[in-house]
Enzyme design. Structure first.
Site, PDB file in Angstrom:
ATOM      1  N   THR A 323       0.937  -1.193  -0.041  1.00  0.00           N
ATOM      2  CA  THR A 323       0.094  -0.016   0.115  1.00  0.00           C
ATOM      3  C   THR A 323       1.079   1.130   0.039  1.00  0.00           C
ATOM      4  O   THR A 323       2.081   1.292   0.283  1.00  0.00           O
ATOM      5  CB  THR A 323      -0.855   0.104   1.207  1.00  0.00           C
ATOM      6  N   CYS A 324       0.040   2.362  -0.364  1.00  0.00           N
ATOM      7  CA  CYS A 324       0.776   3.850  -0.459  1.00  0.00           C
ATOM      8  C   CYS A 324       1.019   4.330   0.936  1.00  0.00           C
ATOM      9  O   CYS A 324       0.261   5.565   1.220  1.00  0.00           O
ATOM     10  CB  CYS A 324      -0.073   4.807  -1.379  1.00  0.00           C
ATOM     11  N   ASP A 325       1.265   3.561   1.906  1.00  0.00           N
ATOM     12  CA  ASP A 325       1.528   4.157   3.326  1.00  0.00           C
ATOM     13  C   ASP A 325       2.919   3.496   3.926  1.00  0.00           C
ATOM     14  O   ASP A 325       3.121   2.378   3.844  1.00  0.00           O
ATOM     15  CB  ASP A 325       0.345   3.637   4.234  1.00  0.00           C
TER      16      ASP A 325
END
Ligand SMILES: *Cc1c(COP(=O)(O)O)cnc(C)c1O
Length: 376
Positions: A323-325
């Site tokens: 994910t983009c975290d």
């Protein structure tokens, strides 16, 4: 990984990431546990893996259920479990949820505070209650400290008050912390429980039950004692502190019941380095903190990972989710090595992931679906 899971993965080639749980392995865990604790009542901690097939199999075997919400109560009722074999073990309940449980026949309730006891008095008149005492959880890889329990003095006082409220003061509970690796913790905790029994006997109240919680392990990277040694530690602690006047023992296994029965299959999405010539590779999997591996928070639980290239030369890696975290990094400080031959598209298995994975998976962060479970 069991042969049954290996065959399922080979023949079905399910889309990844997914969790595969071998129900026969769950049943084996239950039977091993009840063999080691023949006198104990078992309440499976539903939150560890709430798959309906898991609940159903355990119910068939005679297990009870430690439930924490109306949702878990309905889930268990829906699989044919009797409310009489449920323990509402959460010490933080809305009064209307207590009433809901009571209407459905749940008779056993945990508390650790005055306000909670008063809610139970109003919403579940006459119910059996037990008080959770605070223990320090040293040695646990996933501690459940601070938030739950009260001092033994407060517990004794509140259990006395429970009788005045017309409730049935049944006993004392604790949880030494999940994935507890220090067998001595049960001795200290049972000692605290016994103190509460002694104080109450002076008030002419005979408590009858000690709930020794969970804490029994699954197999992650580090060595763990056998379940038999855990059972020995608990049994010795009970005998030491209660003599031959043994109360009913309740155990609430979650992790040990389902952990080793499941594996997550995942696909390598990307392997990269942060600069030319760097040895440390970043390995991005299609499963991460938000799709089931939440217990890698602070790198607490260190899962074993299998790859198709095991046995070949390895090198150091950081392992991260898709994910983009940037919180979605599984292991960065902990040293992990993976084969140098590993490449994008390879399937890898994260072992002993039957507990606290699917139930922790987000509903769809970044559009990634929640972790799919296959019970076989
Ligand atoms: C989570 C929980 C358990 C299960 O603990 P494990 O360490 O997973 O066995 C047992 N009892 C209570 C009250 C819990 O909240």
């Amino acid at each position: 990984m069991t042969e049954k899971i290996r065959r399922f993965l080979r023949e079905r080639q399910p889309e990844t990431p997914c969790l595969v749980v071998d129900l026969d392995a769950v049943a084996d865990s239950y039977l091993q546990l009840t063999g080691l604790f023949p006198e104990a009542q078992v309440f499976y901690a539903v939150k560890a893996n709430p798959a309906s097939e898991v609940i159903q199999r355990l119910n068939t075997l005679g297990s009870g259920f430690d439930v924490a919400s109306p949702g878990e109560i309905d889930l268990c009722l829906g699989q044919g479990a009797s409310a009489a074999r449920m323990s509402y073990g959460n010490t933080i309940k809305k009064e209307r949820d207590i009433a809901y449980a009571y209407e459905r026949g749940v008779k056993l309730y945990a508390f650790d505070s005055e306000s909670e006891l008063e809610k139970i008095k109003r919403a579940a008149p006459g119910a059996r209650v037990f008080c959770r005492v605070l223990v320090d959880c040293g040695g646990a890889e996933w501690p459940l400290s601070r938030k739950f329990g009260c001092s033994p003095e407060m517990a004794a006082d509140l259990l006395r008050r429970a009788r005045d409220y017309g409730l049935d003061p049944y006993g004392v509970a604790f949880h030494v912390g999940s994935q507890q690796t220090d067998l001595k913790q049960w001795d200290a905790a049972v000692g605290l429980a016994a103190r509460v029994f002694t104080v109450l006997r002076e008030a002419n109240i005979d408590l009858r039950m000690v709930n020794v919680g969970g804490g029994f392990p699954a197999r992650y990277r580090s060595e763990i004692p056998t379940l038999k040694r855990y059972a020995g530690a608990v049994t010795r602690a009970m005998t030491k502190h209660f003599g031959n006047n043994l109360p009913q023992v309740v155990i609430e296994p979650g992790r040990s019941m389902v952990g080793d029965a499941g594996i997550i299959q995942s696909e390598v999405v990307l392997i990269s380095t942060k600069d030319y010539g760097e040895d440390k590779r970043w390995v991005y999997l299609d499963v991460g903190k938000f799709s089931g591996l939440a217990e890698t928070m602070d790198e607490a639980i260190k899962y074993r990972i299998r790859t198709p290239h095991d046995g070949g030369e390895t090198g150091p890696v950081v392992i991260a989710g898709p994910t983009c975290d940037s919180a979605d990094i599984l292991y960065e400080k902990t040293e992990y090595q993976l084969p140098r031959a590993l490449k994008a598209g390879d399937k890898v298995e994260v072992l002993s992931t039957g507990a606290y994975t699917s139930s922790y998976s987000s509903v769809g962060f970044n559009g990634f679906a929640p972790l799919r479970t296959y019970c076989i």
